[in-house]
Write a protein that holds these residues in place. Structure first.
Motif, PDB file in Angstrom:
ATOM      1  N   VAL A 125       0.825  -1.209   0.000  1.00 24.13           N
ATOM      2  CA  VAL A 125       0.000   0.000   0.000  1.00 24.13           C
ATOM      3  C   VAL A 125       0.863   1.264   0.000  1.00 24.13           C
ATOM      4  N   ASP A 148       3.608   8.825   1.636  1.00 21.74           N
ATOM      5  CA  ASP A 148       3.034   8.407   2.918  1.00 21.74           C
ATOM      6  C   ASP A 148       3.903   8.774   4.106  1.00 21.74           C
ATOM      7  N   SER A 200      -0.326   8.910   7.722  1.00 22.22           N
ATOM      8  CA  SER A 200      -1.303   8.505   6.706  1.00 22.22           C
ATOM      9  C   SER A 200      -1.518   6.997   6.779  1.00 22.22           C
ATOM     10  N   LEU A 201      -0.488   6.255   7.182  1.00 19.29           N
ATOM     11  CA  LEU A 201      -0.605   4.812   7.376  1.00 19.29           C
ATOM     12  C   LEU A 201      -0.195   4.493   8.802  1.00 19.29           C
ATOM     13  N   ASP A 222      -9.292   9.008   5.038  1.00 17.09           N
ATOM     14  CA  ASP A 222      -8.049   8.954   4.256  1.00 17.09           C
ATOM     15  C   ASP A 222      -6.852   8.421   5.029  1.00 17.09           C
ATOM     16  N   ILE A 267      -5.176   5.073   6.852  1.00 13.34           N
ATOM     17  CA  ILE A 267      -5.348   3.626   6.726  1.00 13.34           C
ATOM     18  C   ILE A 267      -4.713   2.954   7.934  1.00 13.34           C
ATOM     19  N   LEU A 326      -9.940   3.649   6.685  1.00 15.86           N
ATOM     20  CA  LEU A 326      -9.991   2.287   6.139  1.00 15.86           C
ATOM     21  C   LEU A 326      -9.183   1.357   7.038  1.00 15.86           C
ATOM     22  N   LEU A 332      -7.371  -2.360   7.299  1.00 10.40           N
ATOM     23  CA  LEU A 332      -6.913  -3.546   6.571  1.00 10.40           C
ATOM     24  C   LEU A 332      -6.262  -4.500   7.563  1.00 10.40           C
ATOM     25  N   PRO A 392     -14.177  -1.349   5.248  1.00 10.38           N
ATOM     26  CA  PRO A 392     -14.155  -0.026   4.634  1.00 10.38           C
ATOM     27  C   PRO A 392     -14.615   1.046   5.632  1.00 10.38           C
ATOM     28  N   PRO A 393     -14.377   2.329   5.317  1.00  7.67           N
ATOM     29  CA  PRO A 393     -14.822   3.398   6.207  1.00  7.67           C
ATOM     30  C   PRO A 393     -16.342   3.330   6.437  1.00  7.67           C
ATOM     31  N   TYR A 394     -16.787   3.840   7.560  1.00  8.81           N
ATOM     32  CA  TYR A 394     -18.217   3.966   7.873  1.00  8.81           C
ATOM     33  C   TYR A 394     -18.977   2.650   7.740  1.00  8.81           C
ATOM     34  N   GLN A 445       1.934   2.154  -7.856  1.00 10.09           N
ATOM     35  CA  GLN A 445       1.454   2.312  -6.474  1.00 10.09           C
ATOM     36  C   GLN A 445       0.431   3.451  -6.390  1.00 10.09           C
ATOM     37  N   PHE A 466      -2.829   2.332  -7.797  1.00 11.00           N
ATOM     38  CA  PHE A 466      -3.472   1.385  -6.871  1.00 11.00           C
ATOM     39  C   PHE A 466      -4.136   2.128  -5.715  1.00 11.00           C
ATOM     40  N   ARG A 467      -3.451   3.139  -5.171  1.00 14.19           N
ATOM     41  CA  ARG A 467      -4.044   3.885  -4.054  1.00 14.19           C
ATOM     42  C   ARG A 467      -5.314   4.608  -4.485  1.00 14.19           C
ATOM     43  N   LYS A 521      -8.924   3.798  -2.845  1.00 12.81           N
ATOM     44  CA  LYS A 521      -9.846   4.832  -2.351  1.00 12.81           C
ATOM     45  C   LYS A 521     -11.202   4.692  -3.042  1.00 12.81           C
ATOM     46  N   SER A 573     -12.944   1.588  -1.632  1.00 13.60           N
ATOM     47  CA  SER A 573     -13.352   1.644  -0.229  1.00 13.60           C
ATOM     48  C   SER A 573     -14.301   2.817   0.036  1.00 13.60           C
ATOM     49  N   GLU A 574     -14.444   3.721  -0.927  1.00 12.53           N
ATOM     50  CA  GLU A 574     -15.433   4.799  -0.797  1.00 12.53           C
ATOM     51  C   GLU A 574     -16.274   4.820  -2.073  1.00 12.53           C
ATOM     52  N   PRO A 604     -21.356  -0.052   2.895  1.00  9.56           N
ATOM     53  CA  PRO A 604     -20.026   0.146   3.481  1.00  9.56           C
ATOM     54  C   PRO A 604     -19.198   1.136   2.658  1.00  9.56           C
ATOM     55  N   GLY A 605     -18.485   2.014   3.360  1.00  6.38           N
ATOM     56  CA  GLY A 605     -17.643   2.990   2.677  1.00  6.38           C
ATOM     57  C   GLY A 605     -18.359   4.303   2.401  1.00  6.38           C
ATOM     58  N   ILE A 606     -19.689   4.336   2.662  1.00  6.33           N
ATOM     59  CA  ILE A 606     -20.463   5.548   2.385  1.00  6.33           C
ATOM     60  C   ILE A 606     -21.045   6.027   3.705  1.00  6.33           C
ATOM     61  N   GLU A 607     -20.749   7.287   4.070  1.00  2.79           N
ATOM     62  CA  GLU A 607     -21.145   7.778   5.393  1.00  2.79           C
ATOM     63  C   GLU A 607     -22.663   7.765   5.564  1.00  2.79           C
TER      64      GLU A 607
END
Lengths: 291, 212
Positions: free
Chosen positions: A59, A64, A102-103, A118, A120, A202, A204, A217-219, B25, B28-29, B33, B36-37, B151-154
């Motif tokens: 990740v 980061d 950030s991580l 944002d 992790i 998030l 993991l 995942p968030p929320y 990378q 991928f990030r 995101k 996950s959102e 999931p992922g949505i507030e």
């Protein structure tokens, strides 16, 4: 820039990272479900956070800022080694501040400072399967997850109630994610379980031994198992932190002499230190106002 | 299912990422995101030259996720575009297959989407062994057309994804009942992308709701 020569960025080769990245994306798409992945050998033994490290290595990027904690502390052997490992192989900035990271790779704690969108949080997981001590066969636990057949875990918690009068599980406390999959939150104290629920960051999870990755995942709704008449409860202490005076954080009991005297201190070192700094600053400010 | 072996035409080859490690990378990030959102519009920072019919975000997604271990299915016009197949073979080494059911990744243009049930939805023991569908669409926005929750949505999000057929939209919305089985989608338009994993609930909003 990375200071180590002869290594790929963040140690793992690109094909391994891509395989782990694909597993992470599937894990995020199916919250709480354990995705098998091709675990790689890392240059430290299993049980020292190789699962979390493989997730972090896949990740992490140059932008980061990494924080690593072990039982809440930034300055224990495991945390220091892993932080140095990524500072050397990836050349990333590291920090001890929860808010500035950030991580965050963690072993067995969630920081007291609430995490933000944002960020992790990457957990090191020893045994990813919550049902493993009830059913040793992987083929069976797979089926139990497929059918959402989780009665056996309720029985285990009930046996606690029958024997001790309360649910005695105090860490590794099983949760339901998004009302579908039962998940092992890794051996965090159950004190931290409520923080997982609808966390903006998030989450993991990487298990190196068992080669599993899972995610929240968030929320996302994360509910600790309980009974209507025995609701989920977290640990409480009669003492406050001996250093910062906190009455609401997770405390470690420390034996301080041969006579068995003890003190209680925050397990989260960054939180404890920032409370002390704030206290000193406000005391200085008050003095200045008075003088 | 057969592995197709399109020849690589070296005249059709273009450059991939300048810096495969860092750029791979970063993309991928962005995907992490997005996934996950769900419903969040992500704009990729890099602008690459793209092969043939592929747009910038589809191309970068494929460059960052695919390799020799991933079976790839392409929709007919992409599959007959030599610039697409040559570059994917050269840069990603993915076997390109003719049956979508066995695909780890399926890439399609919005007007030639595969039938959703012809993709791999995974099994109840291993729902992760399923297709990730990447769709190149004419427009993407957060206008109120679909209401997204999960999931992922507030609380809730809205999205409009242009160019999808009625049949596909209904199939995608109904596929949510089969969770944890399903297909995870990444919609790409220009340099933008938006992901809808199988965990996201979709509701088609009535036109009058859009004005509120």
């Amino acid at each position: 820039m990375s200071t180590a020569t002869g290594y790929n960025f963040a140690y793992l080769d690109e094909q391994s990272k891509r395989m782990i990245r694909r597993a992470i994306l599937k894990a995020v798409a199916i919250p709480g479900y354990q995705v098998p992945f091709g675990g790689r050998e890392m240059p430290l033994p299993h049980g020292w956070g190789t699962g979390g490290m493989q997730v972090t290595a896949s990740v992490i990027g140059e932008a980061d800022r990494l924080k690593v904690i072990d039982q809440g502390a930034d300055d224990t052997t495991n945390a220091v080694s892993i932080r140095r490992f990524f500072a050397t192989t990836a050349g990333v900035e590291t920090t001890e501040s929860t808010a500035a990271a950030s991580l965050i790779q963690t072993r067995h704690r969630i920081p007291e400072t609430p995490l933000q969108a944002d960020q992790i949080l990457i957990y090191q997981v020893p045994i990813p399967e919550p049902l493993r001590f009830i059913e040793p066969r992987e083929t069976e636990t797979r089926k139990m997850h497929a059918l959402s057949e989780y009665g056996a875990m309720q029985v285990k918690l009930y046996e606690d109630v029958a024997r001790f009068g309360h649910i005695a599980t105090s860490y590794d406390y099983p949760v339901m994610v998004n009302n579908r999959y039962m998940m092992d939150p890794s051996p965090i104290p159950k004190f931290d379980n409520p923080k997982m629920n609808r966390m903006p960051a998030l989450q993991l999870f990487g298990a190196g031994f068992e080669k599993r990755i899972y995610a929240v995942p968030p929320y996302t709704e994360v509910k600790s198992l309980d009974f209507d008449d025995y609701p989920f409860e977290v640990q409480r202490w009669d003492e406050n932190c001996a250093i910062c005076g906190s009455d609401h954080s997770f405390l470690d009991e420390v034996i301080i002499d041969d006579a068995g005297s003890k003190m209680f201190v925050c397990s989260d070192t960054d939180y404890c230190r920032s409370r002390q700094t704030n206290a000193t600053e406000s005391a200085t400010a008050t003095e200045e106002t008075l003088s | 299912m057969a592995v197709l072996t399109p020849t690589v035409n070296s005249n059709a080859l273009i450059a991939g990422f300048d810096d495969p490690v860092q750029h791979g990378q970063q993309v991928f990030r962005a995907l992490l995101k997005a996934m996950s959102e769900p419903g969040t519009l992500i704009e990729l920072e890099l602008n690459l030259a793209t092969p043939g019919l592929l747009n910038n975000s589809t191309w970068q997604t494929l460059l960052s996720l695919l390799d020799a271990d991933t079976q790839l299915w392409l929709s007919p016009r992409l599959n007959s575009d030599e610039r697409v197949t040559s570059n994917l073979r050269f840069h990603c080494q993915s076997p390109i297959i003719d049956g979508s059911k066995a695909a780890d990744f399926a890439v399609a243009l919005a007007d030639e989407l595969p039938v959703l049930r012809d993709l791999n939805w995974g099994t109840s023991e291993y729902p992760d062994r399923s297709t990730t569908l990447i769709v190149q669409v004419p427009a993407l926005s957060d206008e109120p057309h679909w209401e997204l929750t999960g999931p992922g949505i507030e609380s809730r999000k809205t999205a409009r994804i242009a160019g999808l057929s009625e049949e596909f939209r209904l199939a995608l919305i109904n596929s949510r009942k089969r969770f944890p089985l399903g297909v995870d989608c990444i919609f790409c338009c220009g340099s933008k992308l938006l992901a809808l994993p199988r965990s996201t609930q979709i509701r088609e909003m009535r036109p009058e709701e859009g004005e509120a």
